[in-house]
Design an enzyme around this catalytic site. Sequence first.
Site, PDB file in Angstrom:
ATOM      1  N   ASP A  36       0.851  -1.185   0.000  1.00  0.00           N
ATOM      2  CA  ASP A  36       0.000   0.000   0.000  1.00  0.00           C
ATOM      3  C   ASP A  36       0.883   1.229   0.000  1.00  0.00           C
ATOM      4  OD1 ASP A  36      -3.244   0.171   0.708  1.00  0.00           O
ATOM      5  OD2 ASP A  36      -2.148   2.045   0.996  1.00  0.00           O
ATOM      6  N   ASP A  62       4.418   2.222  -4.370  1.00  0.00           N
ATOM      7  CA  ASP A  62       3.628   2.887  -5.399  1.00  0.00           C
ATOM      8  C   ASP A  62       3.461   1.868  -6.514  1.00  0.00           C
ATOM      9  OD1 ASP A  62       2.698   4.267  -7.615  1.00  0.00           O
ATOM     10  OD2 ASP A  62       4.150   5.904  -7.471  1.00  0.00           O
ATOM     11  N   VAL A  63       2.256   1.378  -6.710  1.00  0.00           N
ATOM     12  CA  VAL A  63       2.056   0.266  -7.643  1.00  0.00           C
ATOM     13  C   VAL A  63       2.178   0.673  -9.104  1.00  0.00           C
ATOM     14  CG1 VAL A  63       0.708  -1.161  -6.067  1.00  0.00           C
ATOM     15  CG2 VAL A  63      -0.463   0.544  -7.501  1.00  0.00           C
ATOM     16  N   ASN A  89      -5.067  -5.784  -6.599  1.00  0.00           N
ATOM     17  CA  ASN A  89      -6.336  -5.245  -6.117  1.00  0.00           C
ATOM     18  C   ASN A  89      -6.394  -3.717  -6.133  1.00  0.00           C
ATOM     19  OD1 ASN A  89      -8.918  -5.368  -4.424  1.00  0.00           O
ATOM     20  ND2 ASN A  89      -7.525  -4.245  -3.067  1.00  0.00           N
ATOM     21  N   TYR A 155     -13.254   4.529 -15.927  1.00  0.00           N
ATOM     22  CA  TYR A 155     -13.163   3.388 -15.012  1.00  0.00           C
ATOM     23  C   TYR A 155     -13.559   2.110 -15.740  1.00  0.00           C
ATOM     24  CZ  TYR A 155     -13.856   0.548 -10.811  1.00  0.00           C
ATOM     25  OH  TYR A 155     -13.787  -0.441  -9.860  1.00  0.00           O
ATOM     26  N   LYS A 159     -11.119  -1.150 -16.395  1.00  0.00           N
ATOM     27  CA  LYS A 159     -11.441  -2.479 -15.878  1.00  0.00           C
ATOM     28  C   LYS A 159     -11.678  -3.485 -17.009  1.00  0.00           C
ATOM     29  CE  LYS A 159     -11.029  -1.655 -11.506  1.00  0.00           C
ATOM     30  NZ  LYS A 159      -9.949  -2.314 -10.727  1.00  0.00           N
ATOM     31  N   THR A 190     -19.576  -0.109   1.301  1.00  0.00           N
ATOM     32  CA  THR A 190     -18.436   0.558   1.927  1.00  0.00           C
ATOM     33  C   THR A 190     -18.916   1.856   2.577  1.00  0.00           C
ATOM     34  OG1 THR A 190     -17.952   1.838  -0.073  1.00  0.00           O
ATOM     35  CG2 THR A 190     -16.903  -0.340   0.133  1.00  0.00           C
TER      36      THR A 190
END
Length: 250
Positions: A36, A62-63, A89, A155, A159, A190
């Site tokens: 993360d 940092d992905v 994820n 988005y 995806k 959430t």
Amino acid sequence: MNVRDKVIMITGAGGGLGSEMARLLSKNGAQVFILDLDAEKGQAVADEIEAGGGRAWFVRADVTSEDDWKAAVDHAVATCGRLDVLVNNAGINIRKPVEEMNIDEWVTMMKVNTGSTFLGCKYAIPVMRTQGGGAIINTSSVCGLIGHKYTPEAYTASKGAVTMLTKAIASRYAQYGIRCNSIHPSTVDTPFVQVLFKDPARKAERLGEVPLGRLATAADVANAVLYLASEEASFINGVALPVDGGVTCY
């Protein structure tokens, strides 16, 4: 589900769905690496798992960074000797329709949602191939399967790319014992969604599209990851698994 002693890396695991995945996988005996950008949240999840008797390591990453990905995978291998499962994820959603979004925002969405998945696969696959196999699980969305009028187009596009990247990797790398699947949650219950649902009209429209009549929970999504990571899913490859209460039935 049998994931005992598997070494599993999860991105975006400092909160939300990722932290629920980490807790559930650990509870079932996995050793988890929590990636993360938020060090405070990520370390808190790792500490919680360790306090409960599990094994967890936090790695600030940092992905979207190749250097961070290489360092994270190297760290997992140096620590545990292998990497059995990668869960890509991490993701973001800049909530603007296409006519209001600028190109920099579009590129940012693609870099995080699609680019991070590409990089995770890039650095995990050589390790999995050398050790004789592994599993990759990519978090997509119902928006990776259908157009969704309540969701920004960028988005959905990002995806959708994750969905097809998953299938491409599944077809190429299965010969090395590497499985690659994607999960496709609908709207998850959430804190953000609970705020959204203070508007009765929005609540009605979202619940109205779900045949089961409720939202997905974080546990619903985490259970799908647990299955795909497990030995029981050893012949599941290239699957786009909806966790959506039937939204994509239509």
